[in-house]
Design a protein around this motif. Structure first.
Motif, short mmCIF file in Angstrom:
data_model
loop_
_atom_site.label_atom_id
_atom_site.label_comp_id
_atom_site.label_asym_id
_atom_site.label_seq_id
_atom_site.Cartn_x
_atom_site.Cartn_y
_atom_site.Cartn_z
N GLY A 165 0.80 -1.21 0.00
CA GLY A 165 0.00 0.00 0.00
C GLY A 165 0.84 1.26 0.00
N ARG A 166 0.13 2.35 0.19
CA ARG A 166 0.77 3.67 0.19
C ARG A 166 0.01 4.57 1.17
NH1 ARG A 166 1.51 7.34 -5.24
NH2 ARG A 166 2.86 8.90 -4.31
N LEU A 167 0.77 5.32 1.96
CA LEU A 167 0.21 6.30 2.89
C LEU A 167 0.67 7.68 2.45
CD1 LEU A 167 1.13 4.63 6.31
CD2 LEU A 167 -0.95 4.33 4.98
N GLN A 168 -0.27 8.62 2.40
CA GLN A 168 0.06 10.00 2.04
C GLN A 168 -0.66 10.95 2.99
OE1 GLN A 168 -1.39 9.49 -2.06
NE2 GLN A 168 0.61 10.30 -2.68
N THR A 169 0.07 11.89 3.54
CA THR A 169 -0.51 12.90 4.43
C THR A 169 0.53 13.98 4.70
OG1 THR A 169 -1.77 13.22 6.46
CG2 THR A 169 0.16 11.78 6.61
N ARG A 170 0.17 14.90 5.57
CA ARG A 170 1.10 15.90 6.10
C ARG A 170 0.92 15.89 7.61
NH1 ARG A 170 3.61 19.20 2.87
NH2 ARG A 170 3.74 20.95 4.27
N VAL A 171 2.04 15.96 8.32
CA VAL A 171 2.02 15.99 9.77
C VAL A 171 2.78 17.22 10.26
CG1 VAL A 171 1.85 13.48 9.95
CG2 VAL A 171 4.10 14.56 10.05
N ARG A 172 2.48 17.59 11.49
CA ARG A 172 3.18 18.72 12.12
C ARG A 172 3.89 18.19 13.36
NH1 ARG A 172 -0.55 23.29 12.19
NH2 ARG A 172 0.33 23.53 10.11
N ALA A 173 5.17 18.54 13.45
CA ALA A 173 6.00 18.11 14.57
C ALA A 173 6.91 19.27 14.97
CB ALA A 173 6.83 16.90 14.19
N PRO A 174 7.38 19.30 16.21
CA PRO A 174 8.28 20.38 16.62
C PRO A 174 9.69 20.20 16.06
CG PRO A 174 7.92 18.85 18.43
CD PRO A 174 7.04 18.40 17.31
N CYS A 175 10.30 21.32 15.67
CA CYS A 175 11.70 21.31 15.24
C CYS A 175 12.54 20.81 16.41
CB CYS A 175 12.12 22.72 14.84
SG CYS A 175 13.90 22.91 14.53
N ARG A 176 13.49 19.96 16.14
CA ARG A 176 14.29 19.38 17.22
C ARG A 176 15.20 20.40 17.90
NH1 ARG A 176 18.96 15.29 15.45
NH2 ARG A 176 19.46 15.44 17.62
N ARG A 177 15.44 21.55 17.24
CA ARG A 177 16.34 22.55 17.81
C ARG A 177 15.62 23.72 18.46
NH1 ARG A 177 20.44 22.59 12.70
NH2 ARG A 177 21.24 20.48 12.98
N CYS A 178 14.58 24.24 17.81
CA CYS A 178 13.94 25.45 18.33
C CYS A 178 12.47 25.25 18.73
CB CYS A 178 14.03 26.58 17.30
SG CYS A 178 13.00 26.32 15.84
N LEU A 179 11.94 24.06 18.48
CA LEU A 179 10.56 23.69 18.82
C LEU A 179 9.49 24.39 17.98
CD1 LEU A 179 10.88 23.45 22.70
CD2 LEU A 179 11.20 21.66 20.99
N THR A 180 9.89 25.09 16.93
CA THR A 180 8.93 25.69 16.01
C THR A 180 8.18 24.57 15.28
OG1 THR A 180 10.34 27.61 15.65
CG2 THR A 180 8.70 27.14 13.95
N PRO A 181 6.87 24.67 15.12
CA PRO A 181 6.15 23.63 14.38
C PRO A 181 6.65 23.51 12.94
CG PRO A 181 4.62 25.05 15.57
CD PRO A 181 5.98 25.70 15.65
#
Length: 134
Positions: free
Chosen positions: A56-72
């Motif tokens: 199969g195939r999964l397609q999406t967009r996710v939001r995660a914090p930057c590992r350095r500054c925590l900006t989304p």
């Protein structure tokens, strides 16, 4: 999320197409937030007695914090998935997902969640030269 009637495989492979909403309970408590529906497509087929193969195939967009500054940070996910589901408790393949013996239905929800976690970068960066919080 996505359920497949395994009895229908007697007629041949089945197409699996679904859209999983970002607020689906199966996607709760992740280290990232889905910001678009997860589009799932693929094909499942019998691959021997008590075994089923899903490509199969999964397609999406996710939001995660930057590992350095925590900006989304928004991250596009477009991942191919190849999974074996089997009734064999002692399967040689450590990546095989064990299902109940003589199951008539297969819930792909756990597989979708697991593959989405694996496809999402563990430490995304807002930009390569991010200097961090300091």
């Amino acid at each position: 999320m996505l359920r497949v009637d395994l009895r229908a495989l007697a007629a041949g492979p089945l197409e699996t197409d679904a859209v999983v909403r970002p607020d689906d309970p199966g996607l709760a408590d992740l280290e990232f937030t889905p910001i678009e529906p997860v589009r799932v497509s693929g094909r499942i087929m019998a691959s021997g007695p008590g075994s089923f193969y899903w490509e199969g195939r999964l397609q999406t967009r996710v939001r995660a914090p930057c590992r350095r500054c925590l900006t989304p940070v928004d991250v596009a996910i477009d991942e191919t998935v190849d999974l074996l589901f089997t009734e064999d408790q002692g399967a040689d393949d450590p990546s095989a997902m064990v299902i109940a013996p003589r199951a008539t239905e297969l819930d792909l929800g756990d597989a979708i969640r697991s593959e989405l976690i694996l496809a999402t970068p563990e430490f995304p960066l807002c930009r390569e030269d991010c200097r961090g919080i300091c």
